[in-house]
Scaffold this motif. Structure first.
Motif, PDB file in Angstrom:
ATOM      1  N   LEU A  20       0.824  -1.217   0.000  1.00 32.43           N
ATOM      2  CA  LEU A  20       0.000   0.000   0.000  1.00 32.43           C
ATOM      3  C   LEU A  20       0.856   1.263   0.000  1.00 32.43           C
ATOM      4  O   LEU A  20       0.319   2.359   0.228  1.00 32.43           O
ATOM      5  CB  LEU A  20      -0.924   0.002   1.230  1.00 32.43           C
ATOM      6  N   ASP A  23      -0.406   3.811  -2.413  1.00 30.68           N
ATOM      7  CA  ASP A  23      -1.717   4.275  -1.962  1.00 30.68           C
ATOM      8  C   ASP A  23      -1.560   5.261  -0.796  1.00 30.68           C
ATOM      9  O   ASP A  23      -2.276   6.266  -0.721  1.00 30.68           O
ATOM     10  CB  ASP A  23      -2.576   3.090  -1.511  1.00 30.68           C
ATOM     11  N   HIS A  26      -0.382   8.542  -2.046  1.00 30.03           N
ATOM     12  CA  HIS A  26      -1.467   9.211  -2.770  1.00 30.03           C
ATOM     13  C   HIS A  26      -2.323  10.052  -1.815  1.00 30.03           C
ATOM     14  O   HIS A  26      -2.625  11.227  -2.101  1.00 30.03           O
ATOM     15  CB  HIS A  26      -2.331   8.164  -3.475  1.00 30.03           C
ATOM     16  N   LEU A 230      -6.535   5.530   5.081  1.00 31.94           N
ATOM     17  CA  LEU A 230      -6.875   4.527   4.068  1.00 31.94           C
ATOM     18  C   LEU A 230      -7.733   3.431   4.677  1.00 31.94           C
ATOM     19  O   LEU A 230      -7.729   3.219   5.894  1.00 31.94           O
ATOM     20  CB  LEU A 230      -5.597   3.880   3.510  1.00 31.94           C
ATOM     21  N   PRO A 262      -9.058   7.658  -2.111  1.00 27.77           N
ATOM     22  CA  PRO A 262      -8.037   6.614  -2.262  1.00 27.77           C
ATOM     23  C   PRO A 262      -7.659   6.378  -3.716  1.00 27.77           C
ATOM     24  O   PRO A 262      -8.433   6.666  -4.633  1.00 27.77           O
ATOM     25  CB  PRO A 262      -8.723   5.370  -1.682  1.00 27.77           C
ATOM     26  N   LYS A 263      -6.468   5.852  -3.890  1.00 26.14           N
ATOM     27  CA  LYS A 263      -6.034   5.458  -5.234  1.00 26.14           C
ATOM     28  C   LYS A 263      -6.792   4.216  -5.683  1.00 26.14           C
ATOM     29  O   LYS A 263      -7.135   4.073  -6.860  1.00 26.14           O
ATOM     30  CB  LYS A 263      -4.527   5.196  -5.224  1.00 26.14           C
ATOM     31  N   ARG A 264      -7.048   3.306  -4.730  1.00 25.69           N
ATOM     32  CA  ARG A 264      -7.788   2.071  -5.014  1.00 25.69           C
ATOM     33  C   ARG A 264      -8.802   1.845  -3.895  1.00 25.69           C
ATOM     34  O   ARG A 264      -8.456   1.869  -2.719  1.00 25.69           O
ATOM     35  CB  ARG A 264      -6.843   0.870  -5.106  1.00 25.69           C
ATOM     36  N   ASP A 289      -9.295  -1.474  -8.541  1.00 25.61           N
ATOM     37  CA  ASP A 289      -9.694  -1.537  -7.140  1.00 25.61           C
ATOM     38  C   ASP A 289      -9.431  -2.928  -6.568  1.00 25.61           C
ATOM     39  O   ASP A 289      -9.326  -3.926  -7.293  1.00 25.61           O
ATOM     40  CB  ASP A 289     -11.183  -1.210  -6.994  1.00 25.61           C
TER      41      ASP A 289
END
Length: 380
Positions: A20, A23, A26, A230, A262-264, A289
């Motif tokens: 992560l 992420d 991000h 996150l 979030p990025k994913r 995702d």
């Protein structure tokens, strides 16, 4: 004074084996932009900077990059503490000279009794600690056995440092009474031993908490969890993640929550194999995702995981909703649990919940408690 309140970064955490780090960077970049946009005076990080007490080299490098940007490049003062996932000793390295750049990082109980005075605010940075730490500090060998007992004497000592003309902010990392947990918070709570009553905290103008990953775990005008930036588990997929912007004055606090994107995402899909592999269906999704898939098929599907991963590259898990495999796993686990002794069952439960093994002292206390229960049962 205006602060950005965040916590539970868990740098280095992996989600079912997936890194992560990107992420985390991000959402961190969004946090920086928000801090600049809102013109905050400082950043509060309420513990669990890392996910492990011995973080990976990549995690340390990423965290260093983030703090350099936050503190040295953007010049934001930082007020941080260690959490239960951090190694206080390792995290403390460099602490004495961090303060030269207004990076205040407290990792030891005794540091909480020396407030950081910032503008018109006293910040008491209270890191995660065990009752034994309080017994040692206060030279009390018998009375302090729980976090509640420890926090009672700790807060009393902190309040001795209050300056009446200043606002008082507590930054800490624990489970407050009335809070709700999710399954990615791995600190064990049994019988309330790990909880802190809210009335102990009522004399602070604001209490910035870490440890629980849901910002709504506790609703209070002056006591808040920031939640994690996150989503770290399937149970958190519906939670809104972000940070608090907090304006603190004496006897007055204004709060506003700001979401981070979030990025994913973490999503749950349910359907037959045929439905989930239809182009019309999966092209409507953001397939980068994280996906948890529940299959409703009963039949065996050759190369099922291989075919699904070609479409959904970030699969967290696949579960058969009605399948025979699921029933067999549950039955096998039930049989295995029934064969365990009370001590073995307790140890297994502790390890599953905390991802740690019992210490020798904890195992001794557990043995003593089980012996006492057995003696009481025999005496009936």
């Amino acid at each position: 004074m205006r602060f950005l309140h965040t916590a539970d970064w868990h740098i280095g955490k992996k989600l079912h084996g997936y890194s992560l780090l990107e992420d985390q960077l991000h959402v961190f970049d969004q946090m920086i932009q928000l801090a600049k946009q809102e013109k905050v005076d400082g950043i509060i990080i309420a513990g669990d900077l890392y996910d492990r007490s011995v973080p990976s080299v990549d995690a340390v490098e990423r965290f260093n990059q983030m703090i350099i940007k936050l503190n040295l490049e953007e010049k934001f003062p930082v007020f941080a503490i260690s959490g239960n996932h951090d190694s206080a000793i390792r995290l403390e390295t460099g602490g004495p000279w961090f303060r030269q750049s207004e990076f205040h990082l407290h990792t030891r109980l005794e540091q909480a009794f020396h407030p950081v005075e910032f503008g018109e605010v006293q910040l008491f940075l209270l890191p995660y600690f065990e009752p034994s730490d309080a017994r040692i500090y206060f030279d009390n060998k018998e009375e302090i056995r729980t976090i509640e007992q420890a926090m009672t004497v700790v807060i009393e000592e902190i309040k001795k440092q209050f300056k009446p003309e200043m606002a008082h902010v507590l930054v800490s990392h624990f489970f407050a009474a009335g809070s709700a947990k999710s399954d990615s918070e791995t600190k064990l709570t049994v019988g309330g031993l790990d909880t802190v009553p809210l009335d102990l905290l009522e004399d602070f103008d604001y209490v910035a908490l870490g440890h629980l990953h849901n910002k709504d775990a506790l609703i209070s005008d002056s006591i808040r969890y920031s939640g994690s930036p996150l989503k770290f588990s399937l149970s958190e997929r519906k939670q809104e993640k972000g940070v608090w912007i907090v304006d603190v004055e004496e006897k007055k606090v204004d709060l506003s929550f700001h979401p981070l994107l979030p990025k994913r995402e973490i999503k749950e899909l349910q359907g037959t194999f045929k439905e989930l592999t239809q182009q019309e269906f999966y092209e409507s999704l953001d397939r980068k995702d994280f996906m948890f898939i529940q299959l409703t098929d009963r039949a065996v599907i050759p190369n099922m995981m291989y075919q699904l991963r070609k479409i959904y590259p970030n699969i967290l898990g696949v579960e058969r909703v009605y399948g025979r495999e699921n029933d067999q796993k549950i039955l096998a686990k039930e049989i295995s649990v029934k064969q365990l002794s009370p001590l073995e069952l307790s140890k297994q439960f502790f390890e599953e919940m905390t991802e740690e093994e019992l210490t020798n002292q904890q195992e001794q206390w557990l043995n003593e408690s089980l012996d006492a229960i057995q003696q009481k049962e025999r005496g009936k």
